[in-house]
Write a protein that holds these residues in place. Structure first.
Motif, PDB file in Angstrom:
ATOM      1  N   LYS A   1      34.962  26.185  35.447  1.00  0.00           N
ATOM      2  CA  LYS A   1      34.770  27.462  36.193  1.00  0.00           C
ATOM      3  C   LYS A   1      33.642  28.259  35.401  1.00  0.00           C
ATOM      4  CE  LYS A   1      36.316  28.810  39.363  1.00  0.00           C
ATOM      5  NZ  LYS A   1      35.726  28.817  40.806  1.00  0.00           N
ATOM      6  N   ILE A   2      33.842  28.150  34.071  1.00  0.00           N
ATOM      7  CA  ILE A   2      32.655  28.828  33.326  1.00  0.00           C
ATOM      8  C   ILE A   2      31.451  28.081  33.778  1.00  0.00           C
ATOM      9  CG2 ILE A   2      31.620  28.875  30.834  1.00  0.00           C
ATOM     10  CD1 ILE A   2      34.423  29.526  30.028  1.00  0.00           C
ATOM     11  N   GLY A   3      31.316  26.632  33.565  1.00  0.00           N
ATOM     12  CA  GLY A   3      30.155  26.075  34.097  1.00  0.00           C
ATOM     13  C   GLY A   3      29.728  26.156  35.561  1.00  0.00           C
ATOM     14  N   ALA A   4      30.637  26.441  36.398  1.00  0.00           N
ATOM     15  CA  ALA A   4      30.103  26.595  37.726  1.00  0.00           C
ATOM     16  C   ALA A   4      29.476  28.142  37.969  1.00  0.00           C
ATOM     17  CB  ALA A   4      31.410  26.771  38.585  1.00  0.00           C
ATOM     18  N   ASP A   5      30.083  29.259  37.031  1.00  0.00           N
ATOM     19  CA  ASP A   5      29.640  30.538  37.008  1.00  0.00           C
ATOM     20  C   ASP A   5      28.222  30.758  36.616  1.00  0.00           C
ATOM     21  OD1 ASP A   5      32.351  31.039  37.681  1.00  0.00           O
ATOM     22  OD2 ASP A   5      32.664  32.345  36.157  1.00  0.00           O
TER      23      ASP A   5
ATOM     24  N   SER B   1      21.107  35.135  52.733  1.00  0.00           N
ATOM     25  CA  SER B   1      20.797  36.412  52.186  1.00  0.00           C
ATOM     26  C   SER B   1      21.794  36.865  51.239  1.00  0.00           C
ATOM     27  CB  SER B   1      20.943  37.497  53.505  1.00  0.00           C
ATOM     28  OG  SER B   1      22.203  37.176  53.810  1.00  0.00           O
ATOM     29  N   LYS B   2      22.961  35.988  51.028  1.00  0.00           N
ATOM     30  CA  LYS B   2      23.910  36.498  50.060  1.00  0.00           C
ATOM     31  C   LYS B   2      24.690  34.904  49.815  1.00  0.00           C
ATOM     32  CE  LYS B   2      25.823  39.926  47.621  1.00  0.00           C
ATOM     33  NZ  LYS B   2      26.167  41.105  48.308  1.00  0.00           N
ATOM     34  N   PHE B   3      25.097  34.910  48.440  1.00  0.00           N
ATOM     35  CA  PHE B   3      25.856  33.799  48.072  1.00  0.00           C
ATOM     36  C   PHE B   3      26.985  34.360  47.181  1.00  0.00           C
ATOM     37  CE2 PHE B   3      26.345  29.038  47.292  1.00  0.00           C
ATOM     38  CZ  PHE B   3      27.310  29.196  46.416  1.00  0.00           C
ATOM     39  N   VAL B   4      28.057  34.647  47.493  1.00  0.00           N
ATOM     40  CA  VAL B   4      29.071  34.931  46.752  1.00  0.00           C
ATOM     41  C   VAL B   4      30.279  33.983  46.151  1.00  0.00           C
ATOM     42  CG1 VAL B   4      31.402  36.456  46.719  1.00  0.00           C
ATOM     43  CG2 VAL B   4      29.370  37.112  48.090  1.00  0.00           C
ATOM     44  N   HIS B   5      30.073  33.959  44.745  1.00  0.00           N
ATOM     45  CA  HIS B   5      30.619  32.675  44.087  1.00  0.00           C
ATOM     46  C   HIS B   5      31.966  33.203  43.502  1.00  0.00           C
ATOM     47  CE1 HIS B   5      31.263  29.329  41.408  1.00  0.00           C
ATOM     48  NE2 HIS B   5      31.314  30.202  40.421  1.00  0.00           N
ATOM     49  N   THR B   6      33.079  32.323  43.537  1.00  0.00           N
ATOM     50  CA  THR B   6      34.308  32.936  43.121  1.00  0.00           C
ATOM     51  C   THR B   6      34.547  32.286  41.699  1.00  0.00           C
ATOM     52  OG1 THR B   6      35.086  32.699  45.354  1.00  0.00           O
ATOM     53  CG2 THR B   6      36.784  33.031  43.404  1.00  0.00           C
ATOM     54  N   SER B   7      34.809  33.414  40.890  1.00  0.00           N
ATOM     55  CA  SER B   7      35.233  32.902  39.338  1.00  0.00           C
ATOM     56  C   SER B   7      36.673  33.131  39.373  1.00  0.00           C
ATOM     57  CB  SER B   7      34.366  33.741  38.429  1.00  0.00           C
ATOM     58  OG  SER B   7      34.698  33.450  37.124  1.00  0.00           O
ATOM     59  N   THR B   8      37.148  33.211  37.885  1.00  0.00           N
ATOM     60  CA  THR B   8      38.423  33.479  37.718  1.00  0.00           C
ATOM     61  C   THR B   8      38.555  34.236  36.499  1.00  0.00           C
ATOM     62  OG1 THR B   8      40.604  32.244  37.054  1.00  0.00           O
ATOM     63  CG2 THR B   8      38.511  31.153  36.701  1.00  0.00           C
ATOM     64  N   SER B   9      39.691  34.947  36.297  1.00  0.00           N
ATOM     65  CA  SER B   9      40.060  35.514  34.861  1.00  0.00           C
ATOM     66  C   SER B   9      40.222  34.476  33.957  1.00  0.00           C
ATOM     67  CB  SER B   9      41.121  36.494  35.062  1.00  0.00           C
ATOM     68  OG  SER B   9      42.391  35.952  35.546  1.00  0.00           O
ATOM     69  N   GLU B  10      40.663  33.452  34.089  1.00  0.00           N
ATOM     70  CA  GLU B  10      40.878  32.183  32.971  1.00  0.00           C
ATOM     71  C   GLU B  10      39.499  32.200  32.466  1.00  0.00           C
ATOM     72  OE1 GLU B  10      43.570  30.178  32.216  1.00  0.00           O
ATOM     73  OE2 GLU B  10      44.714  31.568  33.331  1.00  0.00           O
TER      74      GLU B  10
ATOM     75  N   ILE C   1      31.566  40.653  38.758  1.00  0.00           N
ATOM     76  CA  ILE C   1      32.410  41.936  39.042  1.00  0.00           C
ATOM     77  C   ILE C   1      33.905  41.641  39.167  1.00  0.00           C
ATOM     78  CG2 ILE C   1      33.059  43.611  40.769  1.00  0.00           C
ATOM     79  CD1 ILE C   1      30.139  43.364  41.944  1.00  0.00           C
ATOM     80  N   ASN C   2      34.727  42.219  38.047  1.00  0.00           N
ATOM     81  CA  ASN C   2      36.247  41.990  37.968  1.00  0.00           C
ATOM     82  C   ASN C   2      36.909  42.631  39.313  1.00  0.00           C
ATOM     83  OD1 ASN C   2      35.989  40.642  35.486  1.00  0.00           O
ATOM     84  ND2 ASN C   2      36.531  42.401  34.320  1.00  0.00           N
TER      85      ASN C   2
END
Length: 337
Positions: free
Chosen positions: A157-161, A122-131, A243-244
């Motif tokens: 991380k850009i690729g993962a996002d 029902s939800k997948f929260v993926h962690t990005s980074t400000s980098e 979302i930042n």
């Protein structure tokens, strides 16, 4: 609109700095948590080994590796929500071994997305980074800021996002991307600037070895980051969004170091260590978060904002690191890449 999660929640990277704080808080709030920790021959649960007994007794711990798609599917059985924090995050080590960052951060994320799609979470929260933003082209940095892969880490991380959002666009996987700015607090690795300063001072050093002092950062105390994860998870409005999570306060590394020294009542001399400097074009010179989207969609606000908030967060962090039982886990004489 929020939606209190009722099913089991899988947290990858639960053994790490942010992941352990998030896992503990979610158990305290009554969530049913499965903690995915990286397999190791010591049978260590990472920072979860330090958790209170009542937390550990409530945990369902899975030891594995997100690079293994079969293990990922097994970990996800019976889970309705995924909070994906597992990643290689050290920027200097990404210069040393970039291939491992592609395997873990991109392929590992793909393994989780594939399993999530198949199981119908029902939800997948993926962690990005400000980098991923690289050096700010404008401030404060909104979610529309261009992405710039200035290190192998940020590129991975850009690729993962992008992979995560592609599953939302292609398969309607309910993905939300949380993009925390520089999180700090108890348990952080000494590869990060705040712990490396605190541990060196706490070990009695007067000459503090650091890299560049002029870049600016938006430091985010770990309690605020944890609340951000839970708010993103529970909000229906976060699906399909980036979302930042940041404090909307910019401070230089040098000023941060002086603030830490002031809190610790220490007169220090800062020495530039060339091994700690990033390659010139790889250094992210400026980060400053615009957090209006988090406020608008989630009702999230930083409790440790501005210089006063940073001071309070640093005081909490110094108190934890200067406890001898915690300080002994760190090697202040060595540079952690």
């Amino acid at each position: 609109m929020t939606n209190r999660i009722k099913g089991k929640v899988l947290i990858t990277g639960a053994d790490g700095f942010i992941g352990s704080h998030l896992t503990e808080e979610m158990v305290r709030q009554g969530y049913d948590v499965r903690a995915f920790a990286v397999y190791n021959s010591f049978n260590s649960w990472g920072w979860l080994d330090q958790s209170p007994k009542e937390i550990k007794s409530s945990l369902d711990v899975f030891l594995g590796d997100i690079r293994d798609p079969h293990g990922v599917k097994q970990a996800m059985r019976g889970c309705d929500v995924i909070l994906h924090l597992a990643a290689l995050i050290a920027i200097p080590y990404s210069y040393h071994s970039p291939d491992t960052y592609v395997d873990t951060n991109i392929k590992g994320t793909l393994n989780l997305l594939q399993a999530a799609r198949e199981s119908g979470v029902s939800k997948f929260v993926h962690t990005s980074t400000s980098e991923v933003y690289g050096t700010a082209r404008f401030v404060p940095i909104t979610e529309e800021h261009p992405l710039q892969g200035q290190s192998p880490y940020s590129a991975s991380k850009i690729g993962a996002d992008q992979m995560a959002m592609s599953f939302h666009d292609s398969f309607q996987t309910p993905v939300a991307i949380i993009r925390p700015f520089n999180t700090y607090g108890p348990r952080q690795s000494a590869r990060a600037v705040i712990p490396t300063v605190i541990t060196q001072i706490a070990s009695g050093k007067k000459e503090i070895k650091l890299g560049s002092l002029h870049p600016t950062r938006d430091f985010n105390y770990v309690e605020d980051t944890v609340r951000g994860f839970i708010d993103v998870m529970e909000s229906n409005a976060s699906i399909g969004e980036v979302i930042n999570i940041g404090s909307n306060y910019e401070i230089s590394i040098g000023e941060t170091v002086r603030l830490i020294a002031e809190i610790m009542n220490s007169n220090i001399e800062i020495v530039t260590d060339s091994s700690r400097l990033r390659p010139e074009k790889s250094e992210v010179e400026r980060l400053w978060a615009d957090n209006q989207k988090a406020k608008r969609l989630l009702g999230w606000e930083s409790h440790y904002a501005g210089k006063d908030g940073l001071r309070r967060g640093l005081e909490n962090t110094v108190e934890w690191f200067t406890n001898p039982g915690n300080l002994k886990n760190y090697k202040a004489d060595f540079y952690n890449i």
